[in-house]
Design a protein around this motif. Structure first.
Motif, PDB file in Angstrom:
ATOM      1  N   HIS A  96     -26.267 -21.723  94.230  1.00 19.66           N
ATOM      2  CA  HIS A  96     -25.530 -21.236  95.247  1.00 19.66           C
ATOM      3  C   HIS A  96     -23.972 -21.762  95.233  1.00 19.66           C
ATOM      4  O   HIS A  96     -23.526 -22.319  95.999  1.00 19.66           O
ATOM      5  CB  HIS A  96     -26.146 -22.213  96.574  1.00 19.66           C
ATOM      6  CG  HIS A  96     -27.568 -21.987  96.836  1.00 19.66           C
ATOM      7  ND1 HIS A  96     -28.244 -20.725  96.892  1.00 19.66           N
ATOM      8  CD2 HIS A  96     -28.647 -22.616  96.556  1.00 19.66           C
ATOM      9  CE1 HIS A  96     -29.636 -20.835  96.819  1.00 19.66           C
ATOM     10  NE2 HIS A  96     -29.794 -22.169  96.756  1.00 19.66           N
ATOM     11  N   GLU A  97     -23.622 -20.992  94.208  1.00 20.44           N
ATOM     12  CA  GLU A  97     -22.319 -21.373  93.790  1.00 20.44           C
ATOM     13  C   GLU A  97     -21.442 -20.261  93.232  1.00 20.44           C
ATOM     14  O   GLU A  97     -21.827 -19.403  92.344  1.00 20.44           O
ATOM     15  CB  GLU A  97     -22.392 -22.439  92.733  1.00 20.44           C
ATOM     16  CG  GLU A  97     -20.627 -23.044  92.180  1.00 20.44           C
ATOM     17  CD  GLU A  97     -20.965 -23.983  91.292  1.00 20.44           C
ATOM     18  OE1 GLU A  97     -21.151 -25.346  91.388  1.00 20.44           O
ATOM     19  OE2 GLU A  97     -21.185 -23.801  89.873  1.00 20.44           O
ATOM     20  N   LEU A  98     -20.166 -20.029  93.712  1.00 22.30           N
ATOM     21  CA  LEU A  98     -19.330 -18.984  93.149  1.00 22.30           C
ATOM     22  C   LEU A  98     -17.892 -19.600  92.747  1.00 22.30           C
ATOM     23  O   LEU A  98     -17.404 -20.512  93.645  1.00 22.30           O
ATOM     24  CB  LEU A  98     -19.170 -17.787  94.059  1.00 22.30           C
ATOM     25  CG  LEU A  98     -20.268 -17.079  94.188  1.00 22.30           C
ATOM     26  CD1 LEU A  98     -20.097 -16.006  95.464  1.00 22.30           C
ATOM     27  CD2 LEU A  98     -20.669 -16.148  92.953  1.00 22.30           C
ATOM     28  N   THR A  99     -17.000 -18.678  92.120  1.00 21.53           N
ATOM     29  CA  THR A  99     -15.745 -19.123  91.949  1.00 21.53           C
ATOM     30  C   THR A  99     -15.153 -18.735  93.270  1.00 21.53           C
ATOM     31  O   THR A  99     -15.456 -17.900  94.074  1.00 21.53           O
ATOM     32  CB  THR A  99     -15.055 -18.592  90.818  1.00 21.53           C
ATOM     33  OG1 THR A  99     -15.172 -17.009  90.949  1.00 21.53           O
ATOM     34  CG2 THR A  99     -15.795 -18.995  89.693  1.00 21.53           C
ATOM     35  N   ALA A 100     -13.974 -19.352  93.649  1.00 18.95           N
ATOM     36  CA  ALA A 100     -13.344 -18.838  94.715  1.00 18.95           C
ATOM     37  C   ALA A 100     -12.691 -17.394  94.615  1.00 18.95           C
ATOM     38  O   ALA A 100     -12.763 -16.778  95.825  1.00 18.95           O
ATOM     39  CB  ALA A 100     -11.930 -19.781  95.068  1.00 18.95           C
ATOM     40  N   GLY A 101     -12.581 -16.924  93.314  1.00  9.17           N
ATOM     41  CA  GLY A 101     -12.368 -15.433  93.177  1.00  9.17           C
ATOM     42  C   GLY A 101     -13.438 -14.642  93.571  1.00  9.17           C
ATOM     43  O   GLY A 101     -13.206 -13.519  94.008  1.00  9.17           O
ATOM     44  N   GLY A 102     -14.600 -15.139  93.041  1.00 10.11           N
ATOM     45  CA  GLY A 102     -15.716 -14.212  93.576  1.00 10.11           C
ATOM     46  C   GLY A 102     -15.826 -14.200  94.875  1.00 10.11           C
ATOM     47  O   GLY A 102     -16.501 -13.085  95.369  1.00 10.11           O
ATOM     48  N   LEU A 103     -15.727 -15.329  95.810  1.00 10.64           N
ATOM     49  CA  LEU A 103     -15.891 -15.077  97.083  1.00 10.64           C
ATOM     50  C   LEU A 103     -14.775 -14.271  97.676  1.00 10.64           C
ATOM     51  O   LEU A 103     -15.089 -13.370  98.546  1.00 10.64           O
ATOM     52  CB  LEU A 103     -15.577 -16.466  97.752  1.00 10.64           C
ATOM     53  CG  LEU A 103     -16.757 -17.365  97.737  1.00 10.64           C
ATOM     54  CD1 LEU A 103     -16.502 -18.980  98.244  1.00 10.64           C
ATOM     55  CD2 LEU A 103     -18.131 -16.955  98.516  1.00 10.64           C
ATOM     56  N   ALA A 154      -9.855 -22.493  87.591  1.00  5.32           N
ATOM     57  CA  ALA A 154     -10.546 -21.933  88.704  1.00  5.32           C
ATOM     58  C   ALA A 154     -11.211 -23.073  89.303  1.00  5.32           C
ATOM     59  O   ALA A 154     -11.595 -24.053  88.790  1.00  5.32           O
ATOM     60  CB  ALA A 154     -11.862 -21.009  87.638  1.00  5.32           C
ATOM     61  N   ILE A 155     -11.715 -22.743  90.577  1.00  9.37           N
ATOM     62  CA  ILE A 155     -12.443 -23.602  91.348  1.00  9.37           C
ATOM     63  C   ILE A 155     -13.807 -22.761  91.580  1.00  9.37           C
ATOM     64  O   ILE A 155     -13.804 -21.466  92.076  1.00  9.37           O
ATOM     65  CB  ILE A 155     -11.674 -23.819  92.695  1.00  9.37           C
ATOM     66  CG1 ILE A 155     -10.190 -24.378  92.591  1.00  9.37           C
ATOM     67  CG2 ILE A 155     -12.271 -24.548  93.713  1.00  9.37           C
ATOM     68  CD1 ILE A 155     -10.085 -25.947  91.992  1.00  9.37           C
ATOM     69  N   ARG A 156     -14.775 -23.792  91.723  1.00 12.98           N
ATOM     70  CA  ARG A 156     -16.009 -23.437  92.221  1.00 12.98           C
ATOM     71  C   ARG A 156     -16.519 -23.897  93.317  1.00 12.98           C
ATOM     72  O   ARG A 156     -16.037 -25.083  93.755  1.00 12.98           O
ATOM     73  CB  ARG A 156     -17.204 -24.062  91.069  1.00 12.98           C
ATOM     74  CG  ARG A 156     -16.735 -23.474  89.724  1.00 12.98           C
ATOM     75  CD  ARG A 156     -17.990 -23.191  88.528  1.00 12.98           C
ATOM     76  NE  ARG A 156     -18.978 -22.377  89.068  1.00 12.98           N
ATOM     77  CZ  ARG A 156     -19.203 -21.052  88.818  1.00 12.98           C
ATOM     78  NH1 ARG A 156     -18.074 -20.523  88.349  1.00 12.98           N
ATOM     79  NH2 ARG A 156     -20.114 -20.595  89.150  1.00 12.98           N
ATOM     80  N   VAL A 157     -16.973 -23.162  94.197  1.00 16.64           N
ATOM     81  CA  VAL A 157     -17.454 -23.329  95.578  1.00 16.64           C
ATOM     82  C   VAL A 157     -19.103 -23.443  95.594  1.00 16.64           C
ATOM     83  O   VAL A 157     -19.675 -22.540  95.262  1.00 16.64           O
ATOM     84  CB  VAL A 157     -16.816 -22.191  96.494  1.00 16.64           C
ATOM     85  CG1 VAL A 157     -17.349 -22.725  97.891  1.00 16.64           C
ATOM     86  CG2 VAL A 157     -15.499 -22.356  96.379  1.00 16.64           C
ATOM     87  N   ARG A 158     -19.721 -24.587  96.185  1.00 25.74           N
ATOM     88  CA  ARG A 158     -20.980 -24.726  96.042  1.00 25.74           C
ATOM     89  C   ARG A 158     -21.483 -25.118  97.583  1.00 25.74           C
ATOM     90  O   ARG A 158     -20.750 -25.834  98.269  1.00 25.74           O
ATOM     91  CB  ARG A 158     -21.321 -25.860  95.281  1.00 25.74           C
ATOM     92  CG  ARG A 158     -22.784 -25.765  95.242  1.00 25.74           C
ATOM     93  CD  ARG A 158     -23.438 -27.066  94.228  1.00 25.74           C
ATOM     94  NE  ARG A 158     -23.228 -26.678  92.797  1.00 25.74           N
ATOM     95  CZ  ARG A 158     -23.756 -27.099  91.897  1.00 25.74           C
ATOM     96  NH1 ARG A 158     -24.286 -28.384  91.956  1.00 25.74           N
ATOM     97  NH2 ARG A 158     -23.769 -26.537  90.500  1.00 25.74           N
TER      98      ARG A 158
END
Length: 185
Positions: free
Chosen positions: A87-94, A129-133
């Motif tokens: 349940h994680e994406l990069t901030a760019g993916g979001l 990059a930052i990952r958001v979980r």
């Protein structure tokens, strides 16, 4: 076909109930009788899509509020939930999924992080990059909220039969594809 205001129309409807767009269409017909019915039908259809979006969005607010969320926050949580574990994406993916500016996504993430629903950490494979979980609390909240959200959507679509929903879904899919909306981001 003749619409409820007595104007010739190429659009067919299952009901003769007039809506607000019928009134707008009649005003345009009165003010611009030179516009053909097909043009007024196109204007009415786009108006109905936009108006339905507004009314559906308004109808969703109370359900999100019951869970302490606004739609943009729910959108981030739901996006992280549906991508699967972890349940994680990069901030760019979001950002690509949400179709908003980077400032808007940062604001959403700040709010969700303060609420303890997501966590941000550096991407081990890319220092920039930052990952958001999703946190456990975030997953539990979105799992509860999505059940209420879907029930609310069912309620709001209650005026349509299953066949009408299917036809509308197919027509809107064709429209979106024709407009280039073929995948997220």
């Amino acid at each position: 076909m003749v619409d409820p205001k007595g104007l010739a129309s190429t659009a067919s409807t299952a009901s003769t109930d007039a809506d607000a767009i019928d009134e707008l269409r009649a005003q345009w017909h009165r003010e611009r009788p030179d516009m053909d019915a097909a043009s007024l039908d196109a204007m009415a259809l786009v108006g109905r899509i936009k108006r339905a979006d507004h009314l559906l969005s308004k109808g969703m607010k109370p359900v999100f509020a019951e869970h302490g969320l606004e739609f943009p926050e729910f959108d981030v949580l739901a996006t992280l939930r549906r991508v699967g574990a972890p349940h994680e994406l990069t901030a760019g993916g979001l950002l690509k999924s949400a179709m908003v500016t980077s400032g808007a996504i940062t604001n959403r993430l700040d709010k969700l992080e303060r609420k303890g629903l997501i966590e941000r950490r550096p991407d081990p494979s890319d220092r920039r990059a930052i990952r958001v979980r999703l946190t456990e609390a975030g997953r539990e909240l979105v799992d509860r909220a999505v059940v209420d959200h879907v029930a609310n959507e069912e309620r709001m679509l209650g005026a349509l039969t299953a066949e009408e929903r299917g036809a509308l879904d197919g027509a809107l899919r064709r429209l979106l594809v024709s407009l280039g909306d073929t995948h997220l981001g």
